[in-house]
Write a protein that holds these residues in place. Structure first.
Motif, PDB file in Angstrom:
ATOM      1  N   THR A  48      -9.221  -5.352   3.407  1.00  0.00           N
ATOM      2  CA  THR A  48      -8.828  -5.910   4.698  1.00  0.00           C
ATOM      3  C   THR A  48      -9.747  -7.083   5.034  1.00  0.00           C
ATOM      4  O   THR A  48     -10.680  -7.385   4.280  1.00  0.00           O
ATOM      5  CB  THR A  48      -8.916  -4.848   5.817  1.00  0.00           C
ATOM      6  N   VAL A  98       3.249   1.355   1.619  1.00  0.00           N
ATOM      7  CA  VAL A  98       2.787   0.339   0.678  1.00  0.00           C
ATOM      8  C   VAL A  98       3.931  -0.064  -0.251  1.00  0.00           C
ATOM      9  O   VAL A  98       4.612   0.788  -0.820  1.00  0.00           O
ATOM     10  CB  VAL A  98       1.590   0.870  -0.160  1.00  0.00           C
ATOM     11  N   ASP A 117       4.146  -4.033  -4.807  1.00  0.00           N
ATOM     12  CA  ASP A 117       3.090  -4.971  -5.180  1.00  0.00           C
ATOM     13  C   ASP A 117       1.717  -4.572  -4.653  1.00  0.00           C
ATOM     14  O   ASP A 117       0.732  -5.294  -4.834  1.00  0.00           O
ATOM     15  CB  ASP A 117       3.432  -6.374  -4.680  1.00  0.00           C
ATOM     16  N   GLY A 118       1.622  -3.417  -3.993  1.00  0.00           N
ATOM     17  CA  GLY A 118       0.346  -2.962  -3.475  1.00  0.00           C
ATOM     18  C   GLY A 118      -0.018  -3.555  -2.126  1.00  0.00           C
ATOM     19  O   GLY A 118      -1.147  -3.409  -1.665  1.00  0.00           O
ATOM     20  N   ARG A 119       0.926  -4.200  -1.468  1.00  0.00           N
ATOM     21  CA  ARG A 119       0.673  -4.761  -0.138  1.00  0.00           C
ATOM     22  C   ARG A 119       1.189  -3.798   0.932  1.00  0.00           C
ATOM     23  O   ARG A 119       2.244  -3.157   0.766  1.00  0.00           O
ATOM     24  CB  ARG A 119       1.367  -6.111   0.030  1.00  0.00           C
ATOM     25  N   ILE A 120       0.454  -3.710   2.036  1.00  0.00           N
ATOM     26  CA  ILE A 120       0.870  -2.827   3.128  1.00  0.00           C
ATOM     27  C   ILE A 120       2.127  -3.380   3.772  1.00  0.00           C
ATOM     28  O   ILE A 120       2.187  -4.542   4.155  1.00  0.00           O
ATOM     29  CB  ILE A 120      -0.257  -2.665   4.167  1.00  0.00           C
ATOM     30  N   LYS A 146      -0.481  -5.165   8.155  1.00  0.00           N
ATOM     31  CA  LYS A 146       0.603  -5.523   7.243  1.00  0.00           C
ATOM     32  C   LYS A 146       0.154  -6.675   6.351  1.00  0.00           C
ATOM     33  O   LYS A 146      -0.454  -7.634   6.823  1.00  0.00           O
ATOM     34  CB  LYS A 146       1.834  -5.928   8.068  1.00  0.00           C
ATOM     35  N   GLY A 147       0.417  -6.537   5.055  1.00  0.00           N
ATOM     36  CA  GLY A 147       0.061  -7.570   4.092  1.00  0.00           C
ATOM     37  C   GLY A 147      -1.264  -7.348   3.389  1.00  0.00           C
ATOM     38  O   GLY A 147      -1.536  -7.985   2.367  1.00  0.00           O
ATOM     39  N   ASP A 148      -2.105  -6.460   3.910  1.00  0.00           N
ATOM     40  CA  ASP A 148      -3.378  -6.177   3.241  1.00  0.00           C
ATOM     41  C   ASP A 148      -3.118  -5.489   1.906  1.00  0.00           C
ATOM     42  O   ASP A 148      -2.084  -4.847   1.697  1.00  0.00           O
ATOM     43  CB  ASP A 148      -4.271  -5.304   4.118  1.00  0.00           C
ATOM     44  N   GLU A 149      -4.085  -5.612   1.013  1.00  0.00           N
ATOM     45  CA  GLU A 149      -3.940  -5.123  -0.353  1.00  0.00           C
ATOM     46  C   GLU A 149      -4.461  -3.702  -0.527  1.00  0.00           C
ATOM     47  O   GLU A 149      -5.522  -3.358  -0.009  1.00  0.00           O
ATOM     48  CB  GLU A 149      -4.716  -6.052  -1.298  1.00  0.00           C
ATOM     49  N   ARG A 165      -5.470  -1.218  -3.661  1.00  0.00           N
ATOM     50  CA  ARG A 165      -5.759  -1.215  -5.099  1.00  0.00           C
ATOM     51  C   ARG A 165      -5.779   0.214  -5.618  1.00  0.00           C
ATOM     52  O   ARG A 165      -6.614   1.030  -5.214  1.00  0.00           O
ATOM     53  CB  ARG A 165      -7.101  -1.881  -5.373  1.00  0.00           C
ATOM     54  N   ARG A 207       0.680  -5.045 -10.452  1.00  0.00           N
ATOM     55  CA  ARG A 207       0.022  -6.321 -10.108  1.00  0.00           C
ATOM     56  C   ARG A 207       0.806  -7.463 -10.665  1.00  0.00           C
ATOM     57  O   ARG A 207       1.349  -7.512 -11.664  1.00  0.00           O
ATOM     58  CB  ARG A 207      -1.404  -6.362 -10.673  1.00  0.00           C
TER      59      ARG A 207
END
Length: 160
Positions: A42, A104, A107-110, A149-152, A154, A160
């Motif tokens: 974040t 999620v 692509d691993g984005r919130i 929203k949009g945070d990664e 992993r 990826r």
């Protein structure tokens, strides 16, 4: 003197064995499966969690029902390995502690976050888009780490 040493050795051995039999390895879930590391990145930095994996129907249906509140560095990652990302909805049926529900994408984005979901509620809490995975965290953690929203996220589950 030799007798005392033998007694002391026996006591120490008993404590060691008893301690290992009673202590639960903190790196395993309730079913004895290893917890997996997961990172949420974040604007406030990288935040490390250990998550239980719910990747089969019985585990996904049970989730965190009937469980004590999660420690702040723990969570549960719901996975659908053989299904595409799709809109998802969670509820809090028989879940006694409030949770943050993090949807999620592949692509691993919130995709979206439900903050402080009410305990024991049967209301469906929908994602705001297709989700490949869902993370449940202790209520308030998403806000504490400033997740949005949009945070990664992993974790090897997310492409990826």
């Amino acid at each position: 003197m030799l007798y005392r040493r033998m007694v002391l050795a026996g006591v120490l051995a008993g404590l060691a064995l008893g301690g290992s039999a009673c202590a639960q390895d903190p790196a395993v879930d309730a079913n004895g499966r290893p917890l997996e590391p997961l990172t949420i990145v974040t604007s406030s930095g990288q935040h490390e969690f250990l998550v239980e994996i719910a990747d089969e129907d019985p585990e996904r249906q049970r989730g965190l029902m009937y469980r004590d509140p999660l420690p702040k560095d723990r969570g549960m990652l719901f996975q659908w390995p053989n299904e595409p990302a799709e809109p998802r909805g969670f509820w809090m049926h028989n879940t006694p502690s409030p949770l943050d529900i993090v949807y999620v994408g592949e692509d691993g984005r919130i995709v979206s976050i439900i903050h402080n979901a009410a305990p024991n509620s049967d209301a469906i809490l929908p994602s705001e888009g297709p989700a490949k995975g869902v993370i449940e965290l202790r209520a308030g953690r998403a806000q504490e780490i400033e997740a949005k929203k949009g945070d990664e996220v992993r974790h090897p589950y997310f492409a990826r």
